[in-house]
Motif scaffolding. Structure first.
Motif, PDB file in Angstrom:
ATOM      1  N   PHE A 440      70.085  42.523  20.412  1.00  0.00           N
ATOM      2  CA  PHE A 440      68.815  42.592  21.138  1.00  0.00           C
ATOM      3  C   PHE A 440      68.497  41.204  21.686  1.00  0.00           C
ATOM      4  O   PHE A 440      68.426  40.239  20.918  1.00  0.00           O
ATOM      5  CB  PHE A 440      67.688  43.043  20.199  1.00  0.00           C
ATOM      6  CG  PHE A 440      67.637  44.528  20.005  1.00  0.00           C
ATOM      7  CD1 PHE A 440      66.533  45.253  20.423  1.00  0.00           C
ATOM      8  CD2 PHE A 440      68.678  45.202  19.390  1.00  0.00           C
ATOM      9  CE1 PHE A 440      66.479  46.629  20.246  1.00  0.00           C
ATOM     10  CE2 PHE A 440      68.633  46.574  19.204  1.00  0.00           C
ATOM     11  CZ  PHE A 440      67.530  47.296  19.634  1.00  0.00           C
ATOM     12  N   LEU A 441      68.326  41.109  22.984  1.00  0.00           N
ATOM     13  CA  LEU A 441      67.961  39.853  23.628  1.00  0.00           C
ATOM     14  C   LEU A 441      66.644  40.052  24.367  1.00  0.00           C
ATOM     15  O   LEU A 441      66.572  40.858  25.307  1.00  0.00           O
ATOM     16  CB  LEU A 441      69.047  39.407  24.617  1.00  0.00           C
ATOM     17  CG  LEU A 441      70.409  39.054  24.019  1.00  0.00           C
ATOM     18  CD1 LEU A 441      71.411  38.799  25.133  1.00  0.00           C
ATOM     19  CD2 LEU A 441      70.313  37.840  23.107  1.00  0.00           C
ATOM     20  N   THR A 442      65.598  39.329  23.947  1.00  0.00           N
ATOM     21  CA  THR A 442      64.331  39.436  24.663  1.00  0.00           C
ATOM     22  C   THR A 442      64.461  38.793  26.048  1.00  0.00           C
ATOM     23  O   THR A 442      65.280  37.904  26.261  1.00  0.00           O
ATOM     24  CB  THR A 442      63.209  38.748  23.875  1.00  0.00           C
ATOM     25  OG1 THR A 442      63.593  37.414  23.581  1.00  0.00           O
ATOM     26  CG2 THR A 442      62.919  39.484  22.585  1.00  0.00           C
ATOM     27  N   GLU A 443      63.661  39.293  26.990  1.00  0.00           N
ATOM     28  CA  GLU A 443      63.700  38.814  28.383  1.00  0.00           C
ATOM     29  C   GLU A 443      65.117  38.915  28.958  1.00  0.00           C
ATOM     30  O   GLU A 443      65.585  38.059  29.691  1.00  0.00           O
ATOM     31  CB  GLU A 443      63.172  37.374  28.465  1.00  0.00           C
ATOM     32  CG  GLU A 443      61.742  37.259  27.963  1.00  0.00           C
ATOM     33  CD  GLU A 443      61.273  35.830  27.809  1.00  0.00           C
ATOM     34  OE1 GLU A 443      62.079  34.898  27.975  1.00  0.00           O
ATOM     35  OE2 GLU A 443      60.072  35.640  27.514  1.00  0.00           O
ATOM     36  N   PHE A 444      65.771  40.016  28.606  1.00  0.00           N
ATOM     37  CA  PHE A 444      67.153  40.246  29.006  1.00  0.00           C
ATOM     38  C   PHE A 444      67.301  40.265  30.528  1.00  0.00           C
ATOM     39  O   PHE A 444      68.243  39.671  31.074  1.00  0.00           O
ATOM     40  CB  PHE A 444      67.625  41.567  28.388  1.00  0.00           C
ATOM     41  CG  PHE A 444      69.032  41.959  28.754  1.00  0.00           C
ATOM     42  CD1 PHE A 444      70.117  41.370  28.124  1.00  0.00           C
ATOM     43  CD2 PHE A 444      69.279  42.932  29.726  1.00  0.00           C
ATOM     44  CE1 PHE A 444      71.419  41.733  28.445  1.00  0.00           C
ATOM     45  CE2 PHE A 444      70.571  43.295  30.053  1.00  0.00           C
ATOM     46  CZ  PHE A 444      71.645  42.698  29.408  1.00  0.00           C
ATOM     47  N   ARG A 445      66.379  40.960  31.222  1.00  0.00           N
ATOM     48  CA  ARG A 445      66.483  41.071  32.689  1.00  0.00           C
ATOM     49  C   ARG A 445      66.386  39.704  33.355  1.00  0.00           C
ATOM     50  O   ARG A 445      67.182  39.359  34.226  1.00  0.00           O
ATOM     51  CB  ARG A 445      65.387  41.986  33.231  1.00  0.00           C
ATOM     52  CG  ARG A 445      65.556  43.435  32.865  1.00  0.00           C
ATOM     53  CD  ARG A 445      64.341  44.270  33.264  1.00  0.00           C
ATOM     54  NE  ARG A 445      64.263  44.477  34.701  1.00  0.00           N
ATOM     55  CZ  ARG A 445      63.363  45.278  35.287  1.00  0.00           C
ATOM     56  NH1 ARG A 445      62.477  45.909  34.544  1.00  0.00           N
ATOM     57  NH2 ARG A 445      63.357  45.419  36.595  1.00  0.00           N
ATOM     58  N   GLU A 446      65.404  38.942  32.904  1.00  0.00           N
ATOM     59  CA  GLU A 446      65.205  37.610  33.489  1.00  0.00           C
ATOM     60  C   GLU A 446      66.424  36.724  33.241  1.00  0.00           C
ATOM     61  O   GLU A 446      66.848  35.950  34.105  1.00  0.00           O
ATOM     62  CB  GLU A 446      63.974  36.968  32.848  1.00  0.00           C
ATOM     63  CG  GLU A 446      63.754  35.513  33.242  1.00  0.00           C
ATOM     64  CD  GLU A 446      62.812  34.794  32.293  1.00  0.00           C
ATOM     65  OE1 GLU A 446      62.663  33.578  32.458  1.00  0.00           O
ATOM     66  OE2 GLU A 446      62.246  35.442  31.385  1.00  0.00           O
ATOM     67  N   PHE A 447      67.008  36.861  32.060  1.00  0.00           N
ATOM     68  CA  PHE A 447      68.086  35.950  31.640  1.00  0.00           C
ATOM     69  C   PHE A 447      69.423  36.313  32.277  1.00  0.00           C
ATOM     70  O   PHE A 447      70.158  35.439  32.749  1.00  0.00           O
ATOM     71  CB  PHE A 447      68.188  35.993  30.114  1.00  0.00           C
ATOM     72  CG  PHE A 447      68.930  34.840  29.492  1.00  0.00           C
ATOM     73  CD1 PHE A 447      68.910  33.571  30.050  1.00  0.00           C
ATOM     74  CD2 PHE A 447      69.652  35.023  28.318  1.00  0.00           C
ATOM     75  CE1 PHE A 447      69.585  32.506  29.458  1.00  0.00           C
ATOM     76  CE2 PHE A 447      70.324  33.982  27.715  1.00  0.00           C
ATOM     77  CZ  PHE A 447      70.290  32.723  28.289  1.00  0.00           C
ATOM     78  N   THR A 448      69.770  37.598  32.312  1.00  0.00           N
ATOM     79  CA  THR A 448      71.107  38.016  32.743  1.00  0.00           C
ATOM     80  C   THR A 448      71.149  38.582  34.156  1.00  0.00           C
ATOM     81  O   THR A 448      72.236  38.789  34.711  1.00  0.00           O
ATOM     82  CB  THR A 448      71.666  39.088  31.791  1.00  0.00           C
ATOM     83  OG1 THR A 448      70.855  40.272  31.906  1.00  0.00           O
ATOM     84  CG2 THR A 448      71.681  38.602  30.351  1.00  0.00           C
ATOM     85  N   GLY A 449      69.980  38.886  34.723  1.00  0.00           N
ATOM     86  CA  GLY A 449      69.961  39.521  36.043  1.00  0.00           C
ATOM     87  C   GLY A 449      70.366  40.974  36.002  1.00  0.00           C
ATOM     88  O   GLY A 449      70.665  41.585  37.036  1.00  0.00           O
TER      89      GLY A 449
END
Length: 611
Positions: A440-449
């Motif tokens: 689980f990675l929070t702010e996944f969209r912002e971080f990985t695109g």
């Protein structure tokens, strides 16, 4: 870099673990002369705890404790309950070693050896790590022994003891830490002039016996990287690429996480039921070159002499302990000893003080993983890609680097603080590679695109194509993704993004949508596919700054920047002659070969170039 130790773990050829009881000075003299004549300079030796401190309880009525005495009900001759005869024998042993130019690493609390406990009778029913009486006698042992032997010139280091974490059960990390602290402090209270070596094996990141704790408390960490015993390692023959990488990978893993030098303290093939003696010598040869190049303080073989003629436990218990020597029962050197002798000659002729190696990136081991296995596969892939990796546990302060790897993440991955520290390093310009199990990675969209469409606990496997190669994937957790800012570099066989890259601030995030490193642990032939290309792609910014690169995945390269020159050591981790495939645009005329031939590196051998 300090002198590279070449040595062996020593028990006398005629008696093994009973050498101090069955003392034969003439045989010991011959043993040590033979070893020194064959180029060895260090012995790891063991004052058997049972023999040097033979203390026993003397009981009164009702099983009451009256006092402690020595064997045969003798009063102790010193307040540390040490046997004076044994101490005198060890002093004579030190003089013999010094006469032969041999240095000694002394394993102090030797209560475990080759499958047998050797603890004093007074401690039979006591926990060695937590019982106050056991701790009392161990501190007395060290006070008496180190205090007596610290004047011996041959002694170069004190070792806590042989694999002390096998002596008894420590139930929690605090017990293991406290015991280690007590023993180290006892040694240093007697002698602060010599390093203290861990002597431990099978340490963990989140376990009871902890790499970080041993690194904090001791001066030099140790690995005992026998492929037969270490998890994940002997899935291929001893002389094959994956297995040949084991000792270096594990040693660098310990050194990086523990932040102390790490000695390959016990290396061996486990005898003729594993391979023929020539293959054992090849295995040793590549590990000598590899661990020298990667900055280990040395390599010690297990052990000096075969022990097939011995009849006392553990030798009449365990067949696997009897044929592990560098010298056979007829006192003839085996190929492994001849290999170490030849390496010593090569080192002497080179007269090269190799500068510290450069590091390209840091592999971050996250929470809840099979840490050693993930580190092992990550290290191999990095070496194939031409990278030199350090390691860090996710809750440690991260070293500065241009490249970070976060492989095969699962569940909660790391703390919020560690995650935001990592994100900031990427935002400031570092590259990050992530491969996914079920993390689980929070702010996944912002971080990985990337955007998660759905996710399910559903095993999936298949193949996909990337850069003209076919790759298999297998994963226990299936995430369907959609690219937003990310560039999709490869799709799986369902058209789902499986490898992508996205900018994050001044840095980049590469995302692989399956746990490649964990998958490769179970795949005997998994490394035959060019999986290292994913690491190569993620590290292209780092590799692009290199003046020199190698392209052969079976050859490892370390770079060493000196004041006037840079050196590259190229090691062949295969049984075939290899061309390193050197690329050095515009620098060809500045390169000279100091050792070997980079276009024809001999099997298990090395080449050294200067530029």
């Amino acid at each position: 870099m300090k002198e590279f130790m070449l040595g062996v773990n020593y028990w006398a050829s005629h008696a093994g673990t009973d050498m101090w009881r069955d003392w034969n000075e003439d045989i010991v003299e011959k043993d040590l002369k033979l070893l020194a004549d064959n180029g060895l300079d260090v012995l790891r030796v063991f004052p058997n705890w049972r023999d040097f401190q033979p203390v026993k309880p003397v009981l009164g009525g009702g099983h009451s404790m009256r006092e402690y005495r020595m064997e045969n009900d003798q009063y102790p001759g010193n307040p540390c309950y040490l046997d004076e005869v044994m101490l005198e024998r060890f002093e004579r042993f030190c003089r013999i070693a010094d006469k032969n130019g041999l240095k000694l690493i002394v394993g102090l609390i030797t209560g475990w050896m080759s499958g047998r406990l050797f603890v004093p009778a007074a401690l039979y029913e006591k926990n060695i790590f937590t019982d106050p009486t056991a701790l009392f006698f161990q501190q007395l042992f060290i006070k008496g022994f180190v205090g007596r032997m610290k004047g011996q010139k041959a002694v170069c280091a004190w070792d806590l003891g042989n694999e002390c974490n096998c002596m008894d059960q420590a139930h929690k990390r605090e017990e293991a830490y406290s015991w280690s602290s007590v023993i180290v402090n006892a040694i240093k209270s007697c002698d602060q002039t010599r390093p203290v070596i861990s002597g431990m094996h099978s340490l963990e990141l989140e376990g009871v016996w902890n790499i970080q704790d041993q690194g904090e408390l001791t001066d030099i960490l140790t690995t005992h990287p026998y492929p037969f015993w270490v998890e994940h390692c002997q899935r291929t023959p001893l002389n094959s690429f994956r297995t040949l990488m084991h000792a270096t990978a594990q040693t660098q893993y310990y050194a990086s996480v523990g932040r102390k030098p790490c000695l390959v303290e016990e290396l061996g093939s486990m005898g003729p039921m594993i391979c023929e003696e020539e293959t054992a010598a090849d295995f040793l040869k590549v590990n000598l070159w590899s661990n020298w190049a990667n900055g280990s303080p040395g390599v010690l073989w297990w052990c000096a002499f075969d022990q097939t003629q011995l009849t006392a436990p553990p030798y009449d218990w365990n067949m696997c302990e009897r044929e592990l020597g560098m010298v056979d029962v007829n006192r003839q050197p085996k190929p492994s000893l001849l290999c170490m002798r030849e390496f010593k000659k090569q080192m002497d002729s080179l007269e090269l003080e190799l500068p510290e190696k450069q590091t390209d990136g840091v592999c971050i081991l996250s929470r809840g993983q099979a840490h050693w296995g993930i580190a092992y596969m990550s290290y191999i892939l990095a070496v194939q890609a031409g990278l030199t990796l350090d390691f860090a546990y996710c809750e440690q302060e991260l070293p500065e680097a241009g490249m970070y790897f976060l492989p095969s993440i699962c569940m909660d991955v790391m703390s919020k603080k560690s995650y935001f520290d990592l994100k900031k390093k990427v935002y400031d310009g570092a590259s990050l590679y992530i491969s996914m199990k079920d993390g689980f990675l929070t702010e996944f969209r912002e971080f990985t695109g990337l955007k998660v469409i759905t996710a399910e606990k559903s095993s999936r496997q298949g193949t996909f194509w990337w850069e003209e190669s076919s790759f298999a994937y297998r994963k226990p957790y299936h995430i369907r993704l959609a690219a937003e800012r990310a560039e999709v570099l490869a799709e799986d066989d369902e058209g789902n993004p499986i490898f992508s890259v996205a900018s994050y601030g001044a840095g980049k995030v590469y995302f692989l949508n399956f746990p490649m490193e964990e998958m490769l642990l179970e795949e005997e032939n998994g490394l035959e596919a060019p999986c290292y290309h994913f690491y190569e792609k993620a590290a292209e910014a780092v590799l692009g700054k290199r003046k020199i690169r190698k392209t052969n995945p079976y050859v490892g390269m370390t770079l060493h920047q000196g004041t006037d020159n840079t050196y590259a050591v190229l090691v062949n981790y295969s049984a075939e002659i290899q061309d390193a495939g050197i690329l050095c645009p515009g620098s060809e005329k500045t390169i000279s070969c100091l050792f070997g031939n980079v276009e024809q590196i001999e099997p298990f051998g090395a080449a050294i170039i200067r530029f």
